[in-house]
Design an enzyme around this catalytic site. Structure first.
Site, PDB file in Angstrom:
ATOM      1  N   ASP A  13       0.904 -16.257 -24.257  1.00 29.50           N
ATOM      2  CA  ASP A  13       1.091 -17.483 -25.045  1.00 29.50           C
ATOM      3  C   ASP A  13       1.690 -17.171 -26.423  1.00 29.50           C
ATOM      4  OD1 ASP A  13      -0.387 -18.585 -22.894  1.00 29.50           O
ATOM      5  OD2 ASP A  13      -2.263 -18.318 -23.983  1.00 29.50           O
ATOM      6  N   GLU A 189       1.367 -27.966 -19.461  1.00 26.06           N
ATOM      7  CA  GLU A 189       0.725 -27.433 -20.661  1.00 26.06           C
ATOM      8  C   GLU A 189       1.744 -26.650 -21.478  1.00 26.06           C
ATOM      9  OE1 GLU A 189      -2.394 -24.896 -19.169  1.00 26.06           O
ATOM     10  OE2 GLU A 189      -1.030 -23.217 -18.808  1.00 26.06           O
TER      11      GLU A 189
END
Length: 446
Positions: A13, A189
């Site tokens: 991420d 997401e």
């Protein structure tokens, strides 16, 4: 502008923020899910070896006590902010969004204060907050479980009253409906936003965090009401997926930054270098931070290409005298063409030459192990067969550009004095004895 992948091992991420102080600031999820880290460097590649500081650790009990995920660092109105997701120590899947603030000009100093949870109208699973400004208004975009549905997460947007508070009613922009969005879990997401060419582009990640993970794309006209779901269009196909040829799987949860010279957009993302995972993918620590250039199509849309092989990132080779045309392969045929359709076919890695001795070879980005090779006067893309003849025919001496010393030319090892050049938009190895020949044998690395 070359980078070496992976940039940082075991960091998922990833978020890279280019600040006006001349530094890139980097944060990412650590595999222990227990802390927030920060690095900085004056170059993107420098982040690979930059010292890493822990700026915050999880709480021993209660909120912000588990699953510390997807931090992002932003500089807003003279202060630093980190957005992140966290679970509860006693209920690890009760994941919500939180914000840290630091008033110091240097985020490696000062105090990181907890501004608390970002409240949304629904107290459901929520994560992956990011923020951006558009036409003078600051927005928050995030992923959340739409109440009363079996969807794991969809993409929401809202205006912000301040850097830790949304205002007004959020709008649901996207839910997972396509097959590529619902493999393993029904997930949208990790949104990220970039505005170019009259549109706001929003990437997101979809499906489970294994090899099914991939990236989708939403877009809206820059003049549109971004809070109106009807303003947004979703690409029906994913824009960035795993690739068997390059050995990259599950690319996603990206961010965007710009190159050191400010001329190129850079895609930042994570993936793994293997397909099969034993157990829960969230327990697998080996998602790695990677970077590569983001290209733009003639219609203004982004072209992500493919997740490139580990090692040096590839180039496109633009002709000196036809600057909108690039070397590309069509199967084994090598030509000079314009456009970004089938972008990976026009990308090549400059690697050590197969004959050694300071030579180089041009390896296909989308067909690793295949190289530009002289066959007679023609140039073909062929797999390295390990022979001495192939090594000589596929090796070059990289020279300063014959028509522009700031560009490059490639002299054949097996035919000294002859160069890689284009003639009638075909690639050949011939002499470059006049002005036209020198121009045809000169290329700009992009």
């Amino acid at each position: 502008m070359r980078y070496t992948n992976p940039l940082v091992e075991q960091r998922a991420d990833p978020h890279i923020f280019k600040h006006t102080d001349g530094h890139y600031y980097y944060t990412a999820t650590v595999p222990e899910y227990d802390r927030i880290i920060l690095r900085r460097s004056t170059t993107i590649q420098g982040l690979a070896t930059a010292p890493e500081k822990v700026i915050w650790t999880k709480h021993p009990t209660g909120e912000m006590g588990a699953h510390i995920w997807a931090p992002e660092i932003h500089f807003i109105d003279g202060r630093w902010y980190v957005y992140f997701a966290a679970g509860n120590a006693e209920d690890v899947w009760r994941i919500r969004m939180y914000v840290l603030e630091n008033a110091a000009s240097d985020p490696f100093t000062g105090t990181w204060q907890e501004k608390g949870r970002i409240a949304t109208p629904w107290d459901t699973f929520s994560l992956d907050a990011t923020t951006f400004t558009h036409r003078g208004t600051r927005y928050l975009v995030w992923a959340q479980n739409p109440p009363g549905t079996d969807i794991n997460s969809g993409i929401y947007i809202a205006k912000m009253a301040d850097p830790w508070t949304i205002s007004g009613q959020p709008a649901l922009l996207s839910t997972p409906t396509y097959d590529w969005e619902t493999r393993g879990f029904k997930v949208n997401e990790g949104p990220a936003v970039i505005e170019r060419n009259g549109r706001v582009w929003m990437t997101f990640s979809a499906s489970a965090t294994d090899s099914n993970y991939c990236m989708g794309l939403l877009s809206a006209p820059s003049s549109a009401d971004l809070l109106d779901p009807a303003s947004w269009t979703k690409n029906p196909q994913p824009v960035f997926t795993g690739n068997d040829a390059t050995g990259q799987y599950g690319p996603g949860h990206n961010s965007f930054t710009t190159s050191e010279d400010g001329l190129s957009d850079i895609l930042v993302y994570h993936d793994r270098d293997y397909r099969d995972i034993v157990g829960d993918p969230l327990d697998d620590p080996n998602r790695r931070t990677r970077v590569q250039k983001l290209y733009w199509n003639a219609d203004g849309s982004p072209n992500f290409g493919i997740p490139v092989s580990d090692g040096a990132t590839p180039y496109r080779l633009a002709a000196h005298n036809y600057p909108e045309h690039h070397i590309r392969h069509r199967g084994s045929q090598v030509v000079l063409e314009s456009g970004t359709d089938d972008l990976p076919a026009s990308q090549f890695r400059i690697v050590p030459g197969l004959t050694g001795s300071g030579t180089v070879a041009l390896e296909s980005a989308d067909d690793p192990g295949h190289f530009l090779r002289r066959q007679g006067a023609e140039v073909r893309l062929e797999r390295n067969d390990g022979s001495a003849a192939f090594a000589a025919d596929a090796s070059f001496r990289q020279r300063a550009g014959l028509a522009d010393a700031q560009a490059v030319s490639f002299e054949s090892v097996s035919r000294p004095g002859e160069y890689l050049r284009h003639q009638y938009f075909q690639l050949r190895i011939t002499a470059a004895a006049d002005d036209l020949g020198r121009a045809d044998a000169t290329f700009r690395l992009e």
